[in-house]
Write an enzyme that holds these catalytic residues in place. Structure first.
Site, PDB file in Angstrom:
ATOM      1  N   ASP A 159     -51.527   5.904 -47.609  1.00 52.93           N
ATOM      2  CA  ASP A 159     -51.371   7.348 -47.400  1.00 52.93           C
ATOM      3  C   ASP A 159     -49.890   7.733 -47.451  1.00 52.93           C
ATOM      4  O   ASP A 159     -49.511   8.753 -48.030  1.00 52.93           O
ATOM      5  CB  ASP A 159     -51.971   7.747 -46.042  1.00 52.93           C
ATOM      6  CG  ASP A 159     -53.363   7.187 -45.865  1.00 52.93           C
ATOM      7  OD1 ASP A 159     -54.260   7.611 -46.600  1.00 52.93           O
ATOM      8  OD2 ASP A 159     -53.554   6.299 -45.008  1.00 52.93           O
ATOM      9  N   HIS A 187     -56.619   6.896 -40.640  1.00 54.79           N
ATOM     10  CA  HIS A 187     -56.741   6.790 -42.111  1.00 54.79           C
ATOM     11  C   HIS A 187     -58.065   7.440 -42.500  1.00 54.79           C
ATOM     12  O   HIS A 187     -59.072   6.775 -42.746  1.00 54.79           O
ATOM     13  CB  HIS A 187     -56.703   5.320 -42.544  1.00 54.79           C
ATOM     14  CG  HIS A 187     -57.000   5.139 -44.004  1.00 54.79           C
ATOM     15  ND1 HIS A 187     -56.215   5.664 -45.002  1.00 54.79           N
ATOM     16  CD2 HIS A 187     -58.002   4.503 -44.646  1.00 54.79           C
ATOM     17  CE1 HIS A 187     -56.722   5.364 -46.180  1.00 54.79           C
ATOM     18  NE2 HIS A 187     -57.812   4.659 -45.986  1.00 54.79           N
TER      19      HIS A 187
HETATM   20  P1  NAD Z   1     -65.373  -4.646 -52.523  1.00 52.06           P
HETATM   21  O1  NAD Z   1     -66.787  -4.294 -52.235  1.00 52.06           O
HETATM   22  O2  NAD Z   1     -64.903  -4.759 -53.926  1.00 52.06           O
HETATM   23  O3  NAD Z   1     -65.034  -6.026 -51.808  1.00 52.06           O
HETATM   24  C1  NAD Z   1     -65.343  -6.257 -50.477  1.00 52.06           C
HETATM   25  C2  NAD Z   1     -65.554  -7.755 -50.336  1.00 52.06           C
HETATM   26  O4  NAD Z   1     -65.719  -8.044 -48.954  1.00 52.06           O
HETATM   27  C3  NAD Z   1     -66.811  -8.269 -51.056  1.00 52.06           C
HETATM   28  O5  NAD Z   1     -66.461  -9.337 -51.926  1.00 52.06           O
HETATM   29  C4  NAD Z   1     -67.712  -8.733 -49.920  1.00 52.06           C
HETATM   30  O6  NAD Z   1     -68.489  -9.865 -50.266  1.00 52.06           O
HETATM   31  C5  NAD Z   1     -66.662  -9.072 -48.857  1.00 52.06           C
HETATM   32  N1  NAD Z   1     -67.181  -9.113 -47.481  1.00 52.06           N
HETATM   33  C6  NAD Z   1     -68.134  -8.342 -46.914  1.00 52.06           C
HETATM   34  N2  NAD Z   1     -68.355  -8.732 -45.653  1.00 52.06           N
HETATM   35  C7  NAD Z   1     -67.508  -9.756 -45.404  1.00 52.06           C
HETATM   36  C8  NAD Z   1     -67.282 -10.592 -44.288  1.00 52.06           C
HETATM   37  N3  NAD Z   1     -67.983 -10.453 -43.150  1.00 52.06           N
HETATM   38  N4  NAD Z   1     -66.351 -11.556 -44.387  1.00 52.06           N
HETATM   39  C9  NAD Z   1     -65.653 -11.728 -45.521  1.00 52.06           C
HETATM   40  N5  NAD Z   1     -65.839 -10.982 -46.629  1.00 52.06           N
HETATM   41  C10 NAD Z   1     -66.763 -10.005 -46.567  1.00 52.06           C
HETATM   42  O7  NAD Z   1     -64.466  -3.621 -51.700  1.00 52.06           O
HETATM   43  P2  NAD Z   1     -62.910  -3.287 -51.885  1.00 52.06           P
HETATM   44  O8  NAD Z   1     -62.787  -2.204 -52.876  1.00 52.06           O
HETATM   45  O9  NAD Z   1     -62.153  -4.537 -52.067  1.00 52.06           O
HETATM   46  O10 NAD Z   1     -62.595  -2.608 -50.473  1.00 52.06           O
HETATM   47  C11 NAD Z   1     -62.614  -3.349 -49.274  1.00 52.06           C
HETATM   48  C12 NAD Z   1     -62.453  -2.420 -48.081  1.00 52.06           C
HETATM   49  O11 NAD Z   1     -61.146  -1.838 -48.085  1.00 52.06           O
HETATM   50  C13 NAD Z   1     -63.418  -1.240 -48.049  1.00 52.06           C
HETATM   51  O12 NAD Z   1     -63.868  -1.043 -46.720  1.00 52.06           O
HETATM   52  C14 NAD Z   1     -62.566  -0.071 -48.497  1.00 52.06           C
HETATM   53  O13 NAD Z   1     -63.070   1.158 -48.050  1.00 52.06           O
HETATM   54  C15 NAD Z   1     -61.266  -0.438 -47.830  1.00 52.06           C
HETATM   55  N6  NAD Z   1     -60.065   0.247 -48.326  1.00 52.06           N
HETATM   56  C16 NAD Z   1     -59.116   0.623 -47.405  1.00 52.06           C
HETATM   57  C17 NAD Z   1     -57.944   1.243 -47.807  1.00 52.06           C
HETATM   58  C18 NAD Z   1     -56.912   1.679 -46.799  1.00 52.06           C
HETATM   59  O14 NAD Z   1     -55.965   2.378 -47.206  1.00 52.06           O
HETATM   60  N7  NAD Z   1     -56.975   1.309 -45.528  1.00 52.06           N
HETATM   61  C19 NAD Z   1     -57.733   1.481 -49.166  1.00 52.06           C
HETATM   62  C20 NAD Z   1     -58.703   1.078 -50.088  1.00 52.06           C
HETATM   63  C21 NAD Z   1     -59.872   0.464 -49.649  1.00 52.06           C
HETATM   64  C1  LMR Z   2     -58.531   4.995 -49.847  1.00 52.88           C
HETATM   65  O1  LMR Z   2     -57.878   5.721 -49.111  1.00 52.88           O
HETATM   66  O2  LMR Z   2     -58.396   4.996 -51.093  1.00 52.88           O
HETATM   67  C2  LMR Z   2     -59.518   4.029 -49.231  1.00 52.88           C
HETATM   68  O3  LMR Z   2     -59.562   4.186 -47.851  1.00 52.88           O
HETATM   69  C3  LMR Z   2     -60.863   4.104 -49.851  1.00 52.88           C
HETATM   70  C4  LMR Z   2     -61.591   5.360 -49.425  1.00 52.88           C
HETATM   71  O4  LMR Z   2     -62.756   5.250 -49.015  1.00 52.88           O
HETATM   72  O5  LMR Z   2     -61.016   6.433 -49.503  1.00 52.88           O
END
Ligand code: NAD
Ligand code: LMR
Length: 324
Positions: A159, A187
């Site tokens: 962000d 967030h």
């Molecule tokens: P994705 O679905 O591509 O990958 C998630 C992975 O986590 C999968 O491979 C799944 O098998 C694994 N997983 C699920 N449960 C698990 C567990 N208990 N232990 C270990 N691994 C596990 O998702 P992504 O696009 O990589 O996103 C991951 C997370 O990050 C999501 O919750 C997304 O919303 C979040 N995210 C946060 C931010 C932020 O700014 N904070 C930004 C982008 C994404």
């Molecule tokens: C983001 O900010 O891109 C991540 O937290 C993914 C989402 O769900 O917005």
């Protein structure tokens, strides 16, 4: 060569994991002189895909990568680890808010917090990326009573970087001109990107843009950027999220004068103690500390309070689900 530092990445086979692991192995997380040992934690069904990513890591012949472990057991993954990047969780889909993921994802972070408590190295630092990141970090922290609370953080650096980029484009200045950007709160769509303490060319940013743009364009564009990416890409942000995770940990370990990070509140700025909320922070000696003494006007107060109220509601929701 120095002793390798163990870095654990959960959700290693996911899209953020794929964008993150190669950068860690190349030295961008901890610095060009620090060898790393990677631990990839996945659910059993995704271990094979993680093995494929590990094969690709091998094929890069990274000089700093001293080993790779792949496991579906958090007790193994966090054993002796110094940096835990908690990415593994379900991403939201179009039309969902991040808080809608609490029930689905909250259950992941208690057991991982306990495994960190029981097995991690004394210098463990945790960054939670999986959404809803702030409250998942709270859950993990609550399951790790023997680890200092300030070692648990959640990611608002994406962000922060988004806000810098939007403001730089508006003022037509390089991103390097923008100092002291701050994200407050959760967030989520209630987050408050604050231009009243941001400086551009040594002057307050809020005085260099019209107030209508600040209120009706800048704040919602930053706060809803995640949803806009999902809408455009058909999947949530990945490379920019991995980049922000690298920035967060690099600055935490190596120091910075000013950034944004969600950390366990000590009550500063009226944020109830214990909530994991984003603040303006500096990092020194491997610790984040909240930048104190900023004046908060009524406009900012109202927005910080709204986001913090949402964090308190999320905390109450996970309490009632028995997750903390
Ligand atoms: P994705 O679905 O591509 O990958 C998630 C992975 O986590 C999968 O491979 C799944 O098998 C694994 N997983 C699920 N449960 C698990 C567990 N208990 N232990 C270990 N691994 C596990 O998702 P992504 O696009 O990589 O996103 C991951 C997370 O990050 C999501 O919750 C997304 O919303 C979040 N995210 C946060 C931010 C932020 O700014 N904070 C930004 C982008 C994404
Ligand atoms: C983001 O900010 O891109 C991540 O937290 C993914 C989402 O769900 O917005």
């Amino acid at each position: 060569m120095a002793t390798p530092v163990k870095v654990t990445v959960t959700g290693a086979a996911g899209q953020i994991g794929y964008a993150l692991l190669f950068r860690i192995a190349s030295g961008q997380l901890l610095g060009p002189d620090v060898p790393v040992k990677l631990s990839l934690l996945e659910i059993p069904q995704a271990v094979k895909a993680a093995e494929g990513t590990a094969m690709e890591l091998d094929d890069c012949a990274f000089p700093l990568l001293s080993g790779i472990e792949i496991t579906d057991d958090p007790n193994v993954a966090f054993n002796g680890t110094s940096v835990g990047l908690l990415v593994g969780a379900m991403p939201r889909k179009a039309g969902m808010e991040r808080g809608d993921l609490l029930g689905a994802n909250g259950g992941i972070f208690g057991p991982q917090g306990k495994a960190i408590n029981d097995h991690a190295a004394d210098d463990i630092r945790v960054l939670v990326v999986g959404n809803p990141a702030n409250t998942n970090a709270l859950i993990a922290q609550q399951h790790a009573p023997d680890v200092p609370a300030d070692r648990f953080t959640a990611m608002t650096r994406l962000d922060h970087n988004r806000a810098i980029s939007q403001l730089a484009a508006k003022l037509q200045v390089p991103v390097t001109e923008i100092k002291h950007m701050t994200i407050w709160g959760n967030h989520s769509a209630t987050q408050y990107p604050d231009l009243f303490h941001t400086e551009v060319g040594g002057k307050v940013a809020a005085e260099q843009v019209d107030q209508e743009w600040l209120r009706d364009t800048f704040i919602p564009t930053v706060a809803k950027r995640g949803a806009a990416i999902i809408e455009a890409r058909g999947a949530s942000s990945a490379a920019s999220a991995a980049n922000a995770a690298i920035d967060h940990v690099y600055d935490w370990v190596n120091g910075t004068e000013w950034t944004s990070a969600a950390i366990v509140s000590d009550g500063s700025y009226g944020v109830p103690e214990g909530l994991v909320s984003s603040f303006p922070v500096r990092a020194a000696g491997g610790r984040f500390e909240i930048i104190q003494g900023l004046e908060i006007d009524a406009f900012s107060r109202e927005r910080i309070d709204a986001s913090v109220r949402e964090l308190a509601e999320e905390r109450d929701a996970v309490k009632s689900l028995g997750l903390i």
